[in-house]
Design an enzyme around this catalytic site. Sequence first.
Site, PDB file in Angstrom:
ATOM      1  N   HIS A 132       5.885 -11.986   6.025  1.00  0.00           N
ATOM      2  CA  HIS A 132       5.724 -11.469   4.669  1.00  0.00           C
ATOM      3  C   HIS A 132       7.082 -11.185   4.062  1.00  0.00           C
ATOM      4  O   HIS A 132       8.006 -10.736   4.738  1.00  0.00           O
ATOM      5  CB  HIS A 132       4.843 -10.217   4.647  1.00  0.00           C
ATOM      6  N   ASN A 155      11.566  -8.534   7.269  1.00  0.00           N
ATOM      7  CA  ASN A 155      11.867  -7.907   8.549  1.00  0.00           C
ATOM      8  C   ASN A 155      11.416  -8.833   9.669  1.00  0.00           C
ATOM      9  O   ASN A 155      10.342  -9.425   9.597  1.00  0.00           O
ATOM     10  CB  ASN A 155      11.143  -6.561   8.663  1.00  0.00           C
ATOM     11  N   VAL A 193       3.774  -5.640  10.692  1.00  0.00           N
ATOM     12  CA  VAL A 193       2.654  -6.582  10.603  1.00  0.00           C
ATOM     13  C   VAL A 193       3.142  -7.958  11.053  1.00  0.00           C
ATOM     14  O   VAL A 193       4.092  -8.505  10.481  1.00  0.00           O
ATOM     15  CB  VAL A 193       2.091  -6.641   9.170  1.00  0.00           C
ATOM     16  N   ILE A 230       0.827  -1.215   0.000  1.00  0.00           N
ATOM     17  CA  ILE A 230       0.000   0.000   0.000  1.00  0.00           C
ATOM     18  C   ILE A 230       0.864   1.268   0.000  1.00  0.00           C
ATOM     19  O   ILE A 230       0.416   2.336  -0.425  1.00  0.00           O
ATOM     20  CB  ILE A 230      -0.956  -0.013   1.223  1.00  0.00           C
TER      21      ILE A 230
END
Length: 112
Positions: free
Chosen positions: A100, A87, A96, A31
């Site tokens: 990912h 990360n 988050v 995003i």
Amino acid sequence: MKDCLFCKIANGEVESETVYTDELVCAFNDINPQTPVHILIVPRKHIEGVNALTEEDKEIIGHIFLVARKLSEEKSISESGFRILVNSGSNAGQVVEHLHFHLLGGTRLKPI
Ligand code: 5GP
Ligand code: ZN
């Protein structure tokens, strides 16, 4: 996982610009892209991060790299170069808490 953003994106509860999906993973545009190509590849399984990986996740992790390879070809960054980044934890800036992989490319990246 009920209140996890990336679980919700993976199951369609939260909208995203999906670029690839299969039974194991989901990939969508970040995003807040940091580079012309900035895709997040996430397992459908809720895994909180690298620290939560187990032996049974080996197939998923291998699969994610193959999906990254496929997407890099589709986005025409396989030859020019790209970075795959994960990360883990607060010092690395993980925000988050659902594993990912960032796929970054389309410009010259700063050396790390
Ligand atoms: P982290 O810092 O945890 O490694 O990366 C989280 C990434 O998720 C960030 O690059 C951020 O821009 C992206 N992100 C956060 N919320 C959303 C969202 O609702 N949709 C999408 N597509 N990306 C998001
Ligand atoms: Zn999740």
